[in-house]
Design a protein around this motif. Structure first.
Motif, PDB file in Angstrom:
ATOM      1  N   VAL A 133      18.819 -11.860  38.919  1.00 27.76           N
ATOM      2  CA  VAL A 133      19.529 -10.837  38.378  1.00 27.76           C
ATOM      3  C   VAL A 133      20.761 -11.379  38.146  1.00 27.76           C
ATOM      4  N   GLN A 134      21.296 -12.191  39.499  1.00 25.06           N
ATOM      5  CA  GLN A 134      22.914 -12.890  39.582  1.00 25.06           C
ATOM      6  C   GLN A 134      22.852 -14.433  38.603  1.00 25.06           C
ATOM      7  N   LEU A 135      21.187 -14.849  38.596  1.00 23.15           N
ATOM      8  CA  LEU A 135      21.293 -15.954  37.745  1.00 23.15           C
ATOM      9  C   LEU A 135      21.577 -15.868  36.279  1.00 23.15           C
ATOM     10  N   GLU A 136      20.117 -14.695  35.820  1.00 21.98           N
ATOM     11  CA  GLU A 136      20.605 -14.604  34.850  1.00 21.98           C
ATOM     12  C   GLU A 136      21.672 -14.036  34.554  1.00 21.98           C
ATOM     13  N   THR A 137      22.292 -13.351  34.834  1.00 21.56           N
ATOM     14  CA  THR A 137      24.094 -12.850  34.609  1.00 21.56           C
ATOM     15  C   THR A 137      24.504 -14.345  34.561  1.00 21.56           C
ATOM     16  N   ALA A 138      24.598 -14.945  35.536  1.00 22.46           N
ATOM     17  CA  ALA A 138      25.146 -16.147  35.191  1.00 22.46           C
ATOM     18  C   ALA A 138      24.678 -17.175  33.898  1.00 22.46           C
ATOM     19  N   LYS A 139      23.556 -17.158  33.407  1.00 22.76           N
ATOM     20  CA  LYS A 139      23.211 -17.445  33.036  1.00 22.76           C
ATOM     21  C   LYS A 139      23.508 -17.288  31.092  1.00 22.76           C
ATOM     22  N   ALA A 140      23.860 -16.310  30.874  1.00 20.70           N
ATOM     23  CA  ALA A 140      24.320 -15.502  29.716  1.00 20.70           C
ATOM     24  C   ALA A 140      25.804 -15.608  29.779  1.00 20.70           C
ATOM     25  N   ASN A 141      26.197 -15.866  30.868  1.00 22.95           N
ATOM     26  CA  ASN A 141      27.987 -16.305  30.692  1.00 22.95           C
ATOM     27  C   ASN A 141      28.270 -17.197  30.472  1.00 22.95           C
ATOM     28  N   LEU A 142      27.309 -18.296  29.798  1.00 23.93           N
ATOM     29  CA  LEU A 142      27.363 -19.629  30.456  1.00 23.93           C
ATOM     30  C   LEU A 142      27.248 -19.574  28.402  1.00 23.93           C
ATOM     31  N   ALA A 143      25.861 -19.208  28.578  1.00 23.30           N
ATOM     32  CA  ALA A 143      25.905 -19.239  26.940  1.00 23.30           C
ATOM     33  C   ALA A 143      27.029 -18.349  26.429  1.00 23.30           C
ATOM     34  N   GLN A 144      27.493 -17.383  26.515  1.00 23.00           N
ATOM     35  CA  GLN A 144      28.656 -17.192  25.375  1.00 23.00           C
ATOM     36  C   GLN A 144      29.482 -17.628  25.386  1.00 23.00           C
ATOM     37  N   ALA A 145      29.919 -18.654  26.637  1.00 20.48           N
ATOM     38  CA  ALA A 145      30.770 -19.751  26.700  1.00 20.48           C
ATOM     39  C   ALA A 145      31.082 -20.699  25.610  1.00 20.48           C
ATOM     40  N   LYS A 146      29.381 -21.379  25.826  1.00 19.73           N
ATOM     41  CA  LYS A 146      29.327 -22.043  24.678  1.00 19.73           C
ATOM     42  C   LYS A 146      28.799 -21.776  23.015  1.00 19.73           C
ATOM     43  N   ALA A 147      28.828 -20.591  23.489  1.00 17.91           N
ATOM     44  CA  ALA A 147      28.920 -20.025  21.642  1.00 17.91           C
ATOM     45  C   ALA A 147      30.557 -20.306  21.640  1.00 17.91           C
ATOM     46  N   ASN A 148      31.204 -20.084  21.987  1.00 22.61           N
ATOM     47  CA  ASN A 148      33.134 -19.413  22.046  1.00 22.61           C
ATOM     48  C   ASN A 148      33.263 -20.645  21.967  1.00 22.61           C
ATOM     49  N   TYR A 149      32.441 -21.886  22.160  1.00 19.90           N
ATOM     50  CA  TYR A 149      33.432 -23.359  22.385  1.00 19.90           C
ATOM     51  C   TYR A 149      32.847 -23.432  20.952  1.00 19.90           C
ATOM     52  N   ASN A 150      31.307 -23.270  20.081  1.00 15.03           N
ATOM     53  CA  ASN A 150      31.324 -24.034  19.493  1.00 15.03           C
ATOM     54  C   ASN A 150      31.228 -23.256  18.100  1.00 15.03           C
ATOM     55  N   SER A 151      31.412 -22.144  18.003  1.00 13.87           N
ATOM     56  CA  SER A 151      32.819 -21.259  17.213  1.00 13.87           C
ATOM     57  C   SER A 151      33.803 -22.041  16.783  1.00 13.87           C
ATOM     58  N   ILE A 152      34.680 -22.385  18.314  1.00  9.46           N
ATOM     59  CA  ILE A 152      36.095 -23.299  17.701  1.00  9.46           C
ATOM     60  C   ILE A 152      35.333 -24.600  16.928  1.00  9.46           C
ATOM     61  N   ILE A 153      34.708 -25.433  17.636  1.00  9.01           N
ATOM     62  CA  ILE A 153      34.581 -26.607  17.052  1.00  9.01           C
ATOM     63  C   ILE A 153      34.287 -26.490  15.617  1.00  9.01           C
ATOM     64  N   ALA A 154      33.248 -25.570  14.810  1.00 10.69           N
ATOM     65  CA  ALA A 154      32.901 -25.402  13.607  1.00 10.69           C
ATOM     66  C   ALA A 154      34.736 -25.009  13.358  1.00 10.69           C
ATOM     67  N   ASN A 155      35.419 -24.209  13.405  1.00 12.23           N
ATOM     68  CA  ASN A 155      36.788 -24.181  12.372  1.00 12.23           C
ATOM     69  C   ASN A 155      37.401 -24.871  12.871  1.00 12.23           C
ATOM     70  N   ILE A 156      37.455 -26.242  13.722  1.00 13.11           N
ATOM     71  CA  ILE A 156      38.302 -27.919  13.773  1.00 13.11           C
ATOM     72  C   ILE A 156      37.114 -28.122  11.774  1.00 13.11           C
ATOM     73  N   ASP A 157      35.975 -28.447  12.125  1.00 12.83           N
ATOM     74  CA  ASP A 157      35.403 -28.614  11.453  1.00 12.83           C
ATOM     75  C   ASP A 157      35.719 -28.296   9.762  1.00 12.83           C
ATOM     76  N   TYR A 158      36.083 -26.771  10.155  1.00 19.03           N
ATOM     77  CA  TYR A 158      35.751 -26.374   8.694  1.00 19.03           C
ATOM     78  C   TYR A 158      37.605 -26.362   8.517  1.00 19.03           C
ATOM     79  N   ALA A 159      38.814 -26.860   9.110  1.00 20.58           N
ATOM     80  CA  ALA A 159      40.083 -27.230   8.803  1.00 20.58           C
ATOM     81  C   ALA A 159      39.933 -28.797   7.516  1.00 20.58           C
ATOM     82  N   THR A 160      38.843 -29.310   7.804  1.00 22.26           N
ATOM     83  CA  THR A 160      38.265 -30.686   7.024  1.00 22.26           C
ATOM     84  C   THR A 160      37.834 -29.897   5.086  1.00 22.26           C
ATOM     85  N   VAL A 161      38.326 -30.085   4.316  1.00 27.83           N
ATOM     86  CA  VAL A 161      38.632 -28.788   3.442  1.00 27.83           C
ATOM     87  C   VAL A 161      37.610 -29.544   1.848  1.00 27.83           C
TER      88      VAL A 161
END
Length: 377
Positions: A133-161
């Motif tokens: 269970v601890q491993l699954e929790t760690a994997k979920a935290n990793l997935a959430q961190a990647k999603a947040n990072y990808n969202s910010i990268i997308a916003n940086i891309d959106y800054a180029t109109v």
């Protein structure tokens, strides 16, 4: 002595009386022999003529796309100018991304930390030292961190109109330093494809019924396909070089305006037309082998239109006509005249029924030349 002078005086008076009587007789005889007044007459012949119905119109490009920012930020660079042609995907504006870049660095660090946590826990789970269970929790935290990072990268891309379509840049509403966001009611600019343009116009109920009844075809689509090419009169009164095609009709009467909406399309090879242009649509109606007369040959009486026809004895008779169309200085006659009739072509105000005239034969083509008028909105 009195008788001596009286006889010559009586003789002189008699001679004068005879002279004046002869002169009056000569004058009255000349008037009696004078021919009737001359009037130009012409024999009606079949004529094909085209008239136009006119409707105000406004112009839009076939594609007109609003350019908006997907993220909030300050405009850093404006990379195009108004009226410039652009391609789909071409960069138009760049927004300030310094804060987003900092957020991206922080998010990337959180991804690394989460990844380390997963890498540390996995062998312990494999050795059954800690729960899975601890491993699954760690994997979920990793997935959430990647999603947040990808969202910010997308916003940086959106800054180029970028441009959403091929076309021409319209008015640029925000310049360098302006704060913009996705909820702004005003777009950064508009990009329009004006290789072709739409001309929108409306017909009233009567004109629409005429269109339905006179245009060949069983369905509305067939009638639209059989509709003649239309002309566009520009705001300066000039006729646009390209003819247009009617594409659609709303087929429903607007209860508020009492009109039916139409759309025509025009090629625009030289980009003469653009969004917001105004003009007038002219729809042609052709009358084949019609009875056509000059308006100068007519007169009105008790709200009726009349002409004078020439009879075989060179007297004239008034005839009531019904008019089908008024084109330039000509009438297209629906009834009251037929081709081969001879009419008085001019000067009808001096005539009355049964009056004799001296007809002057005039070429029909010379009396039915339309007077070209300058078209102005």
């Amino acid at each position: 002595m009195k008788k001596k002078y009286l006889i010559p005086l009586l003789a002189a008076g008699l001679i004068s009386l005879l002279f004046f009587n002869c002169k009056d007789n000569a004058n009255s005889g000349g008037q009696a022999n004078r021919p009737p007044a001359s009037f130009p007459v012409a024999v009606l012949q079949p004529k094909t003529i085209t008239g136009f119905e006119s409707y105000p119109t406004h112009i839009e490009g076939i594609v007109s796309s609003a350019v908006r920012a997907k993220v909030s930020g300050y405009v850093k660079n404006v990379l195009v100018d108004e009226g410039q042609p652009v391609r789909k995907g071409q960069t138009l504006f760049k927004l300030e991304t310094q804060a987003l870049s900092q957020d991206a660095d922080a998010a990337k660090a959180r991804v690394n930390v989460a990844q380390v946590e997963v890498d540390k826990i996995k062998p312990l789970v494999d050795q059954n030292i800690i729960s899975a269970v601890q491993l699954e929790t760690a994997k979920a935290n990793l997935a959430q961190a990647k999603a947040n990072y990808n969202s910010i990268i997308a916003n940086i891309d959106y800054a180029t109109v970028k441009s959403p379509v091929d076309g021409y840049v319209g008015t640029i509403n925000f310049r360098q330093g302006a704060l913009i966001g996705p909820n702004d009611p005003t777009p950064l600019t508009m990009v329009s494809d004006i290789s072709q343009v739409y001309a929108f116009f409306s017909m009233n109920e009567i004109s629409y019924l005429d269109f339905l009844q006179k245009t060949p075809g069983k369905t509305l689509d067939e009638k639209i396909k059989n509709f003649p090419k239309v002309q566009l009169i520009l705001a300066n009164g000039e006729t646009y070089s390209e003819e247009g095609t009617i594409q659609t009709a709303s087929a429903q009467l607007n209860n508020e305006t009492g009109t039916v909406n139409f759309r025509a399309v025009f090629d625009n090879p030289n980009q003469l037309l653009t969004n917001g242009n105004s003009g007038t649509i002219r729809i042609p109606t052709t009358y084949k082998d019609a009875v056509v007369i000059p308006q100068a040959a007519t007169f009105e009486e008790q709200n009726k239109i009349l002409v004078y026809k020439l009879k075989p004895d060179n007297t004239v008779s008034a005839a009531v006509i019904k008019v089908k169309a008024d084109i330039d200085n000509l009438y297209v006659v629906a009834s009251g005249l037929k081709n081969s009739d001879t009419i008085v072509a001019n000067g009808v105000g001096k005539l009355r029924s049964e009056m004799p005239i001296t007809p002057q034969q005039t070429a029909y083509d010379s009396i039915v030349k339309p007077i070209k008028t300058l078209f102005r909105n």
